[in-house]
Design an enzyme around this catalytic site. Structure first.
Site: not given
Length: 504
Positions: A13-14, A141, A143, A176, A204, A206
């Site tokens: 997905r991501d 989530y 975001e 994010t 999560h 990045h």
């Protein structure tokens, strides 16, 4: 006691949001099986709802397989606060876990949705209830949560207070934009985990500042219950926290944390994802890059021979790999001996010295030398030492143009005398030989007849590999073979010819 955390892989997905990357339905199914069955991650996020017909078919294929294997709760889909449209899509596709995308910062809420917190919460509650009615489990989530904690923490905690009242399984905390520092990650996650001790929180990360693995470590120290990772760190912009590096770090530096991931399968999955996507793995990428278990400096190979001085806990065998010793201008005798040992070859000290000098010479020319090239180099070096050189090919110009015959201008030294000639031929090497014949005719000499010409490169090599040219020559007395080695095929043939000239 060590605690076991969940690993959710979001490559499908991501990771698919990597620019230029798109998996086919069959590729997604193959990877889903590999991630869950062989690598043994706990969960996989496989798609965003309502994206395309192809995405729908991919999810349907995965859920049909997962249902047969009793793995439906391990397959998750990104959904939206859209009045239930995502829920209908999921139900039709056979999925049973939604990861509901909501706004984790006031900045996103006011400027993108243009709603009040209460309005947003009302829409979320509606979707969660619709999911519950259809037997769909919900994770949420937040975001832009990281910026929310920085700039609007009151809103974040208001939101979490609301979510604590909802029938959801997990809350997902994404950095994010990849803006958190490790200290911020620890501070924000710790505050939340302590305030809501009964709720499961995933982090999560990045990688925009190359801090994703550090942030992952800090989130776990702060009490996060799960992580979202991608194979090869694929994902939006600079990508997500990479799966292989994260697992290695947890296993080596966080003894209080366990995962179910099978370390020895990481490299295999990494290579397959690279093949499917065309998204190449940088050679220096930790754990899965080609160079990470390659020693280049000779002093390192020497140290490895002396009580493994340059070994660490990051051993290649853990990941189904082997340590290698590069051959080049910095490799030195120790690297060469390591490669000879692996090939089962033995040379004396003088021969090793000559081979080392030749490899350094090639390295200075920026030639890439591999272990598979080594037998050719040995053959070339030992062959060259079998005669005293009296003939030197000093220089040459080879030309090849469409519509014109190839030609060569050649300058050669024989017993101290210089000769220069030009000739044409059917190819560059043929033109070279014709120029050479003119020179030897001036000396009232003849050349042996070329009766066989063979070129080979190491198995598995590419167009920049060293190639060995073997030429068989015929004289009135006997036949003999000379070899030449170079990354250019014509040049390797010229080197083989120069050896012939010295032998006669």
């Amino acid at each position: 006691m060590a605690r076991t955390i969940e690993i959710m892989d979001t490559t499908l997905r991501d990771g698919e949001q990597t620019s230029g990357v798109s998996f086919t339905a069959s590729e997604k199914l193959t990877l889903a099986k590999l991630l869950l069955e062989e690598l043994k991650v706990d969960r996989i996020e496989v798609a965003s709802a309502r994206v395309s017909e192809g995405e729908f078919n991919a999810v349907k294929n995965i859920t049909e397989w997962a249902a047969e294997e009793n793995r439906l709760t391990q397959v998750e889909v990104l959904t939206f606060v859209d009045g239930g449209a995502s829920i209908k899509w999921m139900k039709k596709a056979g999925a049973r876990v939604q990861n509901l995308l909501t706004k984790g910062s006031m900045n996103h809420l006011t400027h993108q949705l243009k709603k009040t917190p209460e309005e947003h919460f009302e829409g979320i509650a509606e979707v969660v209830q619709l999911g519950l009615d259809e037997g769909i489990e919900t994770n949420v989530y937040l975001e832009d949560w990281s910026n929310g904690m920085r700039n609007s923490p009151d809103y974040v905690f208001q939101f979490l207070d609301f979510l604590a009242t909802q029938p959801i399984k997990r809350i997902l905390l994404p950095d994010t934009l990849g803006v958190l520092t490790p200290s911020e990650t620890f501070e924000y996650v710790e505050k939340i985990v302590k305030r809501y001790p009964t709720i499961h929180f995933d982090f999560h990360g990045h990688n925009d500042y190359d801090l994703s693995v550090s942030n992952v470590m800090e989130s776990l120290k702060a009490g996060a219950h799960g992580l979202h990772l991608t194979v090869n760190g694929m994902g939006e912009r600079a990508g997500n926290a990479p799966l292989a590096s994260t697992i290695a770090v947890i296993n080596d530096f966080l003894p209080e944390i366990n995962t179910k991931v099978i370390e020895s399968s990481l490299y295999k999955v990494s290579k397959l994802v690279s093949t499917f996507t065309g998204f190449s793995i940088p050679a220096n990428k930790p754990v899965v890059g080609e160079n990470v278990f390659t020693q280049t400096a000779g002093i390192h190979a020497d140290g490895d021979n002396k009580n493994n001085l340059y070994f660490s806990n990051l051993m290649p065998e853990r990941f189904g790999r082997k340590r290698q010793y590069a051959l080049g201008k910095t490799s030195g005798k120790a690297n060469i001996l390591k490669n000879l040992q692996e090939l089962g070859l033995t040379l004396n000290d003088e021969e090793v010295k000559k081979v080392t000098e030749r490899i350094i010479e090639l390295g200075d020319k920026k030639e890439k030398v591999t272990k598979d090239d080594l037998p050719y180099i040995i053959s070339d070096v030992l062959d060259s030492s079998s005669f005293k050189q009296k003939v030197f090919i000093k220089s040459y110009v080879l030309t090849h143009a469409k519509g014109l015959m190839p030609s060569t201008t050649l300058c050669i030294e024989i017993d101290g005398d210089l000769y220069e000639e030009n000739a044409q031929g059917d190819g560059q090497f043929d033109a070279f030989m014709n120029a050479l014949k003119k020179i030897y005719e001036k000396r009232d000499s003849s050349l042996p007849k070329l009766i066989d010409y063979a070129v080979r490169i190491p198995p598995g090599s590419s167009s920049d590999a060293l190639c060995e040219t073997m030429i068989t020559w015929k004289t009135k007395k006997n036949d003999f073979v000379t070899t030449g080695l170079d990354s250019d095929q014509t040049v390797s043939a010229i080197k083989a010819t120069e050896k012939m000239l010295n032998l006669i």
